[in-house]
Write a protein that holds these residues in place. Sequence first.
Motif, PDB file in Angstrom:
ATOM      1  N   GLU A   1      42.520  50.560  73.586  1.00  0.00           N
ATOM      2  CA  GLU A   1      42.759  49.139  73.375  1.00  0.00           C
ATOM      3  C   GLU A   1      43.728  48.804  74.159  1.00  0.00           C
ATOM      4  OE1 GLU A   1      43.624  45.822  70.240  1.00  0.00           O
ATOM      5  OE2 GLU A   1      43.083  47.921  69.507  1.00  0.00           O
ATOM      6  N   ILE A   2      44.869  49.619  74.595  1.00  0.00           N
ATOM      7  CA  ILE A   2      46.005  49.224  75.476  1.00  0.00           C
ATOM      8  C   ILE A   2      45.751  49.820  76.806  1.00  0.00           C
ATOM      9  CG2 ILE A   2      47.536  49.145  73.397  1.00  0.00           C
ATOM     10  CD1 ILE A   2      48.868  51.758  74.403  1.00  0.00           C
ATOM     11  N   GLY A   3      44.765  50.311  77.021  1.00  0.00           N
ATOM     12  CA  GLY A   3      44.390  50.701  78.380  1.00  0.00           C
ATOM     13  C   GLY A   3      45.100  52.194  78.745  1.00  0.00           C
ATOM     14  N   ALA A   4      45.515  53.148  77.803  1.00  0.00           N
ATOM     15  CA  ALA A   4      45.823  54.172  78.062  1.00  0.00           C
ATOM     16  C   ALA A   4      45.019  55.521  77.851  1.00  0.00           C
ATOM     17  CB  ALA A   4      47.165  54.377  77.237  1.00  0.00           C
ATOM     18  N   ASP A   5      43.795  55.140  77.688  1.00  0.00           N
ATOM     19  CA  ASP A   5      43.021  56.380  77.303  1.00  0.00           C
ATOM     20  C   ASP A   5      42.736  57.315  78.356  1.00  0.00           C
ATOM     21  OD1 ASP A   5      41.684  54.130  78.583  1.00  0.00           O
ATOM     22  OD2 ASP A   5      39.810  54.740  77.879  1.00  0.00           O
ATOM     23  N   GLY A   6      42.889  56.967  79.498  1.00  0.00           N
ATOM     24  CA  GLY A   6      42.789  57.823  80.675  1.00  0.00           C
ATOM     25  C   GLY A   6      43.844  58.761  81.128  1.00  0.00           C
ATOM     26  N   LYS A   7      45.088  58.442  80.199  1.00  0.00           N
ATOM     27  CA  LYS A   7      46.471  59.352  80.572  1.00  0.00           C
ATOM     28  C   LYS A   7      46.221  60.800  80.268  1.00  0.00           C
ATOM     29  CE  LYS A   7      49.183  56.323  82.047  1.00  0.00           C
ATOM     30  NZ  LYS A   7      49.924  56.540  83.369  1.00  0.00           N
ATOM     31  N   PRO A   8      46.832  61.676  81.284  1.00  0.00           N
ATOM     32  CA  PRO A   8      46.846  63.261  80.765  1.00  0.00           C
ATOM     33  C   PRO A   8      47.634  63.260  79.531  1.00  0.00           C
ATOM     34  CG  PRO A   8      47.888  62.705  83.075  1.00  0.00           C
ATOM     35  CD  PRO A   8      47.401  61.565  82.419  1.00  0.00           C
ATOM     36  N   THR A   9      47.023  63.884  78.394  1.00  0.00           N
ATOM     37  CA  THR A   9      47.411  64.037  77.246  1.00  0.00           C
ATOM     38  C   THR A   9      47.585  65.721  76.730  1.00  0.00           C
ATOM     39  OG1 THR A   9      46.271  62.107  76.689  1.00  0.00           O
ATOM     40  CG2 THR A   9      47.018  63.189  74.575  1.00  0.00           C
ATOM     41  N   LEU A  10      48.645  65.779  76.092  1.00  0.00           N
ATOM     42  CA  LEU A  10      48.790  67.178  75.492  1.00  0.00           C
ATOM     43  C   LEU A  10      48.975  66.953  73.912  1.00  0.00           C
ATOM     44  CD1 LEU A  10      49.664  70.356  75.366  1.00  0.00           C
ATOM     45  CD2 LEU A  10      52.067  69.481  75.564  1.00  0.00           C
ATOM     46  N   MET A  11      47.672  67.674  73.413  1.00  0.00           N
ATOM     47  CA  MET A  11      47.666  67.504  72.088  1.00  0.00           C
ATOM     48  C   MET A  11      48.659  68.506  71.265  1.00  0.00           C
ATOM     49  SD  MET A  11      44.106  67.193  69.597  1.00  0.00           S
ATOM     50  CE  MET A  11      44.009  65.742  70.138  1.00  0.00           C
ATOM     51  N   VAL A  12      49.634  68.109  70.298  1.00  0.00           N
ATOM     52  CA  VAL A  12      50.465  68.955  69.527  1.00  0.00           C
ATOM     53  C   VAL A  12      50.104  68.973  68.239  1.00  0.00           C
ATOM     54  CG1 VAL A  12      52.935  69.134  69.082  1.00  0.00           C
ATOM     55  CG2 VAL A  12      52.316  68.216  71.158  1.00  0.00           C
ATOM     56  N   LEU A  13      49.681  70.143  67.643  1.00  0.00           N
ATOM     57  CA  LEU A  13      49.401  70.273  66.160  1.00  0.00           C
ATOM     58  C   LEU A  13      50.728  70.494  65.415  1.00  0.00           C
ATOM     59  CD1 LEU A  13      45.980  72.590  66.737  1.00  0.00           C
ATOM     60  CD2 LEU A  13      46.398  69.887  66.694  1.00  0.00           C
ATOM     61  N   ASN A  14      51.076  69.390  64.476  1.00  0.00           N
ATOM     62  CA  ASN A  14      52.360  69.627  63.999  1.00  0.00           C
ATOM     63  C   ASN A  14      52.307  69.875  62.641  1.00  0.00           C
ATOM     64  OD1 ASN A  14      55.070  69.284  63.593  1.00  0.00           O
ATOM     65  ND2 ASN A  14      54.950  67.045  63.001  1.00  0.00           N
ATOM     66  N   LYS A  15      53.169  70.400  61.655  1.00  0.00           N
ATOM     67  CA  LYS A  15      53.202  70.750  60.383  1.00  0.00           C
ATOM     68  C   LYS A  15      52.499  71.835  60.037  1.00  0.00           C
ATOM     69  CE  LYS A  15      54.187  65.730  59.165  1.00  0.00           C
ATOM     70  NZ  LYS A  15      54.102  64.730  58.090  1.00  0.00           N
ATOM     71  N   MET A  16      52.268  72.833  60.972  1.00  0.00           N
ATOM     72  CA  MET A  16      51.842  74.016  60.721  1.00  0.00           C
ATOM     73  C   MET A  16      52.353  74.753  59.551  1.00  0.00           C
ATOM     74  SD  MET A  16      53.095  76.359  64.301  1.00  0.00           S
ATOM     75  CE  MET A  16      52.097  77.803  63.553  1.00  0.00           C
ATOM     76  N   ASP A  17      53.703  74.460  59.051  1.00  0.00           N
ATOM     77  CA  ASP A  17      54.320  75.096  58.051  1.00  0.00           C
ATOM     78  C   ASP A  17      53.853  74.475  56.693  1.00  0.00           C
ATOM     79  OD1 ASP A  17      55.560  72.648  59.083  1.00  0.00           O
ATOM     80  OD2 ASP A  17      56.984  72.705  57.356  1.00  0.00           O
ATOM     81  N   ALA A  18      53.083  73.297  56.803  1.00  0.00           N
ATOM     82  CA  ALA A  18      52.462  72.860  55.644  1.00  0.00           C
ATOM     83  C   ALA A  18      51.270  73.252  55.399  1.00  0.00           C
ATOM     84  CB  ALA A  18      52.560  71.277  55.692  1.00  0.00           C
ATOM     85  N   LEU A  19      50.593  74.101  56.031  1.00  0.00           N
ATOM     86  CA  LEU A  19      49.304  74.556  55.822  1.00  0.00           C
ATOM     87  C   LEU A  19      49.311  75.535  54.569  1.00  0.00           C
ATOM     88  CD1 LEU A  19      48.084  74.867  59.516  1.00  0.00           C
ATOM     89  CD2 LEU A  19      47.110  73.507  57.861  1.00  0.00           C
ATOM     90  N   ASN A  20      50.361  76.366  54.354  1.00  0.00           N
ATOM     91  CA  ASN A  20      50.415  77.207  53.189  1.00  0.00           C
ATOM     92  C   ASN A  20      49.658  78.341  53.603  1.00  0.00           C
ATOM     93  OD1 ASN A  20      52.261  75.544  51.924  1.00  0.00           O
ATOM     94  ND2 ASN A  20      50.639  74.182  51.171  1.00  0.00           N
ATOM     95  N   GLY A  21      49.834  78.780  54.760  1.00  0.00           N
ATOM     96  CA  GLY A  21      49.017  80.147  54.970  1.00  0.00           C
ATOM     97  C   GLY A  21      47.506  79.930  55.281  1.00  0.00           C
ATOM     98  N   ASN A  22      47.054  78.610  55.351  1.00  0.00           N
ATOM     99  CA  ASN A  22      45.711  78.162  55.746  1.00  0.00           C
ATOM    100  C   ASN A  22      45.598  78.379  57.142  1.00  0.00           C
ATOM    101  OD1 ASN A  22      42.902  77.422  55.691  1.00  0.00           O
ATOM    102  ND2 ASN A  22      43.349  75.541  54.955  1.00  0.00           N
ATOM    103  N   GLN A  23      45.624  79.551  57.717  1.00  0.00           N
ATOM    104  CA  GLN A  23      45.349  79.854  58.985  1.00  0.00           C
ATOM    105  C   GLN A  23      43.919  79.551  59.771  1.00  0.00           C
ATOM    106  OE1 GLN A  23      47.836  80.483  61.539  1.00  0.00           O
ATOM    107  NE2 GLN A  23      49.183  79.970  59.619  1.00  0.00           N
ATOM    108  N   ASP A  24      42.929  79.448  58.886  1.00  0.00           N
ATOM    109  CA  ASP A  24      41.684  79.524  59.098  1.00  0.00           C
ATOM    110  C   ASP A  24      41.488  77.800  59.753  1.00  0.00           C
ATOM    111  OD1 ASP A  24      40.608  81.673  58.742  1.00  0.00           O
ATOM    112  OD2 ASP A  24      40.006  81.248  56.610  1.00  0.00           O
TER     113      ASP A  24
END
Length: 433
Positions: free
Chosen positions: A313-336
């Motif tokens: 909507e703001i015209g930034a959909d084509g920007k180079p993007t690095l996805m960061v998967l946060n809160k891996m500590d809250a998975l409680n061992g669910n590595q799957d």
Amino acid sequence: MKALIETRNRRTERVFLIGVELKSRNNGRDIHDSLEELSELATTAGGKVVGEGVQKLPAPCASTFIGTGKAGEFAEHCRVAEVDTVIFDDELSPAQSRNLERLFNCKILDRTALILDIFAQRARTKEGKLQIEHAQLQHLLPRLTRFWGHLSRQKGGIGMRGGEGETQLETDRRRVQDRLARISRELEIVRRQRSTQRQGRQRNNWALASIVGYTNAGKSTLLNTLTGAGVLTEDKLFATLDPTTRRLRLPTNQNVLLTDTVGFIRKLPHGLVEAFKATLEEVVQADLLLHIVDVSHPQAEDQIEAVNAVLKEIGADGKPTLMVLNKMDALNGNQDKLTRFLERHPHAVAISATTGEGIGSLLAELGSQLRPSREFIELAVPHEQAGVIARLHEVAQVVERNYRGRLAKFKARIPPHLRGEFAPFIVKELQTA
């Protein structure tokens, strides 16, 4: 505007939520998830949710959004439960709000008004307050016909913060329009100031990375972890609203300006996106977007789609993007679950902004993503030119060094705008690995 006005009570406002399950939407789980988020929003605004109701409809009712029979049923329940405020999960037209207010005999809000109210509470800077007021007044203007007899009694409460009312409809409209024009002029000044600041950064040739993501995904926590910014962090929706920019020095010895932006959400009001254009320009102008995802959230994939929709909507959909998967500590061992995410998003980086796990990998990836802006060269510097050697280590990424012999030799990546400074010592260009 009685629907958004409430005399301030001593007790917390009791809230009832209403959602509509439309045939055009996917399934019942979607409306349940949306109402759960609406409940979090209502709690964030200071209300106490005492119940909720859902109706299945092929299409919204033109006069009351939900069917009149179901509206009467919910209204009776709200009277018994002493409900102060009824909040609909979708945007209501002014006529629908007026009709529902008569049926329920209490304050009626929609999702848009609720989000605007939370933003009004959270804004701290002058710019943020201007942006919110602009969006609120735009939302208010078509609804003034509902208020004009009540405006002198405007007090506040969830849905409307501040402002004394007038008593004449046309006077109200003119004043709102005049105020909107004044705010627009002030926001234009903000845009020009941001443009000037941006030009200053460009002169330094510092890369700009913007942190984007769903609200409460951990954006401010990550900014604090990386830069020590000291931004407020709470386990609430829209805990921080005003943008913060800090300098980050990468392991590659490269300076990056990192900006924390306002969090996104499903059904984010278009008027709010428009009002925040001055702030969101930082996203549009960024060299790289860090899309922060709460990987522990049950609807993480839906949240990714919601963020992508706002970026488009703001015209930034084509920007180079690095996805960061946060809160891996809250998975409680669910590595799957983490493994499945990494399979769907193979270039993502998994971290915990709270514990610091994975931050090294994130910084390395940032350096790699921004590396094309540097030139890879070999230099030979006389040992007596200690200032040049110190400067090289200050601004460049020194990959190899050899101090044997009459000249100190280096292989380094330098910003292109500093090439002239080191030109007398450049031996040859190197192939970028």
